[in-house]
Design a protein around this motif. Structure first.
Motif, PDB file in Angstrom:
ATOM      1  N   GLU A 366       0.832  -1.205   0.000  1.00 45.27           N
ATOM      2  CA  GLU A 366       0.000   0.000   0.000  1.00 45.27           C
ATOM      3  C   GLU A 366       0.867   1.257   0.000  1.00 45.27           C
ATOM      4  OE1 GLU A 366      -2.394  -0.730   3.381  1.00 45.27           O
ATOM      5  OE2 GLU A 366      -3.664  -2.219   2.362  1.00 45.27           O
ATOM      6  N   ALA A 367       1.984   1.221   0.740  1.00 47.70           N
ATOM      7  CA  ALA A 367       2.889   2.372   0.748  1.00 47.70           C
ATOM      8  C   ALA A 367       3.538   2.562  -0.623  1.00 47.70           C
ATOM      9  CB  ALA A 367       3.962   2.184   1.826  1.00 47.70           C
ATOM     10  N   VAL A 374       4.164   0.595  -7.428  1.00 46.79           N
ATOM     11  CA  VAL A 374       3.521  -0.665  -7.787  1.00 46.79           C
ATOM     12  C   VAL A 374       2.074  -0.371  -8.156  1.00 46.79           C
ATOM     13  CG1 VAL A 374       5.001  -2.033  -6.260  1.00 46.79           C
ATOM     14  CG2 VAL A 374       2.794  -1.215  -5.422  1.00 46.79           C
ATOM     15  N   GLN A 375       1.442  -1.330  -8.818  1.00 46.72           N
ATOM     16  CA  GLN A 375       0.056  -1.178  -9.234  1.00 46.72           C
ATOM     17  C   GLN A 375      -0.766  -2.320  -8.670  1.00 46.72           C
ATOM     18  OE1 GLN A 375       0.263  -1.166 -13.495  1.00 46.72           O
ATOM     19  NE2 GLN A 375       0.776   1.009 -13.633  1.00 46.72           N
ATOM     20  N   ALA A 376      -2.020  -2.023  -8.329  1.00 39.05           N
ATOM     21  CA  ALA A 376      -2.937  -3.043  -7.814  1.00 39.05           C
ATOM     22  C   ALA A 376      -4.096  -3.224  -8.775  1.00 39.05           C
ATOM     23  CB  ALA A 376      -3.455  -2.634  -6.440  1.00 39.05           C
ATOM     24  N   GLY A 378      -7.936  -5.484  -9.160  1.00 38.33           N
ATOM     25  CA  GLY A 378      -8.922  -6.317  -8.508  1.00 38.33           C
ATOM     26  C   GLY A 378      -9.187  -5.888  -7.074  1.00 38.33           C
ATOM     27  N   ARG A 379     -10.099  -6.609  -6.443  1.00 37.60           N
ATOM     28  CA  ARG A 379     -10.489  -6.289  -5.072  1.00 37.60           C
ATOM     29  C   ARG A 379     -10.554  -7.566  -4.229  1.00 37.60           C
ATOM     30  NH1 ARG A 379     -12.472  -1.250  -4.170  1.00 37.60           N
ATOM     31  NH2 ARG A 379     -12.880   0.055  -5.995  1.00 37.60           N
ATOM     32  N   GLY A 380     -10.431  -7.368  -2.930  1.00 39.92           N
ATOM     33  CA  GLY A 380     -10.557  -8.491  -2.005  1.00 39.92           C
ATOM     34  C   GLY A 380      -9.539  -9.580  -2.270  1.00 39.92           C
ATOM     35  N   ARG A 381      -9.999 -10.845  -2.256  1.00 36.28           N
ATOM     36  CA  ARG A 381      -9.089 -11.979  -2.444  1.00 36.28           C
ATOM     37  C   ARG A 381      -8.519 -12.029  -3.856  1.00 36.28           C
ATOM     38  NH1 ARG A 381      -9.614 -16.052   1.372  1.00 36.28           N
ATOM     39  NH2 ARG A 381      -9.086 -17.636  -0.184  1.00 36.28           N
ATOM     40  N   ALA A 382      -9.185 -11.357  -4.795  1.00 39.70           N
ATOM     41  CA  ALA A 382      -8.714 -11.367  -6.182  1.00 39.70           C
ATOM     42  C   ALA A 382      -7.719 -10.241  -6.461  1.00 39.70           C
ATOM     43  CB  ALA A 382      -9.902 -11.241  -7.137  1.00 39.70           C
ATOM     44  N   ARG A 383      -7.349  -9.480  -5.453  1.00 38.69           N
ATOM     45  CA  ARG A 383      -6.442  -8.351  -5.683  1.00 38.69           C
ATOM     46  C   ARG A 383      -5.034  -8.860  -5.970  1.00 38.69           C
ATOM     47  NH1 ARG A 383      -5.750  -2.854  -1.972  1.00 38.69           N
ATOM     48  NH2 ARG A 383      -5.793  -1.453  -3.769  1.00 38.69           N
ATOM     49  N   ARG A 384      -4.415  -8.275  -6.992  1.00 40.22           N
ATOM     50  CA  ARG A 384      -3.062  -8.650  -7.386  1.00 40.22           C
ATOM     51  C   ARG A 384      -2.200  -7.404  -7.523  1.00 40.22           C
ATOM     52  NH1 ARG A 384      -4.961 -12.655  -6.022  1.00 40.22           N
ATOM     53  NH2 ARG A 384      -4.956 -14.732  -6.988  1.00 40.22           N
ATOM     54  N   TRP A 385      -0.895  -7.601  -7.349  1.00 38.53           N
ATOM     55  CA  TRP A 385       0.059  -6.491  -7.373  1.00 38.53           C
ATOM     56  C   TRP A 385       1.142  -6.771  -8.394  1.00 38.53           C
ATOM     57  CZ3 TRP A 385      -0.844  -2.425  -3.953  1.00 38.53           C
ATOM     58  CH2 TRP A 385      -1.781  -2.672  -2.948  1.00 38.53           C
ATOM     59  N   MET A 386       1.595  -5.725  -9.055  1.00 40.00           N
ATOM     60  CA  MET A 386       2.712  -5.849  -9.991  1.00 40.00           C
ATOM     61  C   MET A 386       3.371  -4.494 -10.174  1.00 40.00           C
ATOM     62  SD  MET A 386       0.625  -6.334 -13.591  1.00 40.00           S
ATOM     63  CE  MET A 386       2.147  -6.686 -14.476  1.00 40.00           C
ATOM     64  N   THR A 387       4.577  -4.507 -10.709  1.00 43.35           N
ATOM     65  CA  THR A 387       5.259  -3.255 -11.004  1.00 43.35           C
ATOM     66  C   THR A 387       4.733  -2.695 -12.321  1.00 43.35           C
ATOM     67  OG1 THR A 387       7.034  -4.517 -12.056  1.00 43.35           O
ATOM     68  CG2 THR A 387       7.374  -3.852  -9.771  1.00 43.35           C
ATOM     69  N   PRO A 388       4.781  -1.381 -12.523  1.00 48.78           N
ATOM     70  CA  PRO A 388       4.353  -0.820 -13.809  1.00 48.78           C
ATOM     71  C   PRO A 388       5.144  -1.435 -14.948  1.00 48.78           C
ATOM     72  CG  PRO A 388       4.644   0.921 -12.191  1.00 48.78           C
ATOM     73  CD  PRO A 388       5.201  -0.341 -11.581  1.00 48.78           C
TER      74      PRO A 388
END
Length: 406
Positions: A366-367, A374-376, A378-388
């Protein structure tokens, strides 16, 4: 097996998911569902792909054990591509045993490689090497030979064995050429980029510069005393002292190494190691205690000498002192190291790979997201993170599965 299913399977094996969908997109039988799932995975829609493969596994009858096992393997590969590292490994191992029992050695080997790739992602290198040693890639098709060499290269990179990594990637490139699958070739080239990308920073005598993997390997084999901020250790003359569980001692060692051959003032050491301002004698006493512990920990590699204003590091077996630091802000270096593969990660998968709590990882992400690093999705359990996305870097795609008729 009817001609449309066979043609769709061959299209997938050749890396043509759209061609496969043209043949089975409107069909709902078990084989068509499985092929549609693999096609959607190759196109990047992993959520839809996983649902289709699960439907296919349910649609196959109880007597079709091999087909159901292949669906389990396909689902495991989709889970790995979507970085769902908590996917049940026992189910994959059961499927592998079933495939071996029915003589499907190619898909059984594919299942084993998925297990090894998961172990590699979470840093369990010894277990990955043990499983890899039991596999002979020679009789396997080019796709799996390339997968084998990519795993070999991945282990070599993590162990800082640059020449072994170069050799494995050369073999992987040759196997990918034989397979003639563009997505596989892109994955090999993407892996090769790691060897030409800075892996760390060298800090010495007030200056810093980036280092490639082979330069890091050479540095750790040199006669220099290396304060390794990537692994929180001090290395020199073939010896290594780990300070992973003693962060205060490591911070003191690093601060003195960065200013070597000069020293660091007591005020700076207290501020850096204790995050306090020097205000009374208790802080000096605490610093003296930690310096004494550092002296004992670093023997026989180095000593710590008192100066009029503070302390200085004194190498005992080396002529030079350097700091090896991560290539990015080390506070978040481990997170970026995983996100750098271009795939989308869940916070739970990152927590498993990092050995940290999921809430700690979520706060870090989140920070980083607030800073635009980083980019997020989706929401909840389907939320995923990756770099631009970075222009010029190939996207790692799912390897096509062997033909169902094989």
């Amino acid at each position: 097996m009817d001609s449309l299913i066979t043609a769709a399977a061959r299209a997938l094996a050749a890396g043509d998911p759209l061609g496969a969908l043209d043949r089975v997109a409107l069909r709902d039988d078990a084989s068509a569902l499985a092929l549609r799932g693999i096609a959607m995975a190759q196109l990047g829609d992993l959520v839809r792909a996983r649902a289709l493969v699960k439907s296919a596994a349910r649609a196959f009858g109880p007597k079709e054990a091999v087909a159901r096992a292949r669906c389990v393997v396909a689902e495991a590969e989709i889970a790995l591509a979507s970085r769902d590292l908590g996917w049940p490994v026992k189910a994959l191992d059961t499927a592998r045993v079933t495939l071996e029992a029915h003589g499907d050695r190619v898909n059984a080997a594919h299942a084993r490689y998925l297990q090894i790739r998961r172990l590699l992602l979470i840093g369990r290198l010894d277990e990955a090497e043990a499983l890899l040693a039991a596999l002979d890639p020679a009789p396997l098709p080019p796709v799996l030979r390339a997968a084998h060499e990519l795993v070999v290269a991945g282990i070599a990179i993590r162990r800082l064995q640059s020449q072994s990594a170069h050799n494995a990637l050369a073999r992987a490139r040759h196997a990918a050429e034989l397979a003639a699958i563009p997505a596989l070739t892109a994955e090999v080239e993407n892996a090769a980029l790691i060897l030409d990308t800075p892996a760390a920073r060298l800090i010495a005598h007030g200056e810093e510069r980036p280092l490639l993997l082979d330069e890091v390997e050479a540095l750790l084999s040199s006669t220099s005393l290396v304060v390794d901020a990537c692994r929180y250790s001090v290395r020199g003359a073939g010896m290594s002292v780990s300070l992973v569980t003693r962060p205060v001692l490591f911070t003191l060692a690093r601060m003195m190494a960065e200013t070597w051959p000069g020293g660091v003032s007591r005020e700076a050491l207290i501020a850096g190691a204790f995050r306090l301002k020097l205000t009374d004698e208790s802080h000096r006493a605490r610093l003296r205690v930690e310096i004494g512990r550092l002296r004992a920990a670093l023997k026989p590699l180095a000593g710590v000498m008192a100066t009029p204003r503070g302390f200085a590091l004194v190498p005992l077996v080396s002529a030079d002192v350097v700091v090896l630091a991560p290539p990015v802000d080390e506070k978040f270096a481990a997170v970026f190291a995983f996100l750098a593969d271009g795939e989308s990660w869940s916070s739970s998968a990152l927590a498993l790979a990092l050995g940290a709590s999921q809430r700690t990882v979520q706060r870090t992400l989140e920070a980083l997201a607030a800073a635009g690093r980083v980019q997020a999705f989706g929401r909840g359990r389907a939320r995923r993170w990756m770099t631009p996305p970075i222009p010029g870097f190939a996207t790692t795609l799912l390897l096509p599965a062997p033909l169902p008729s094989d």
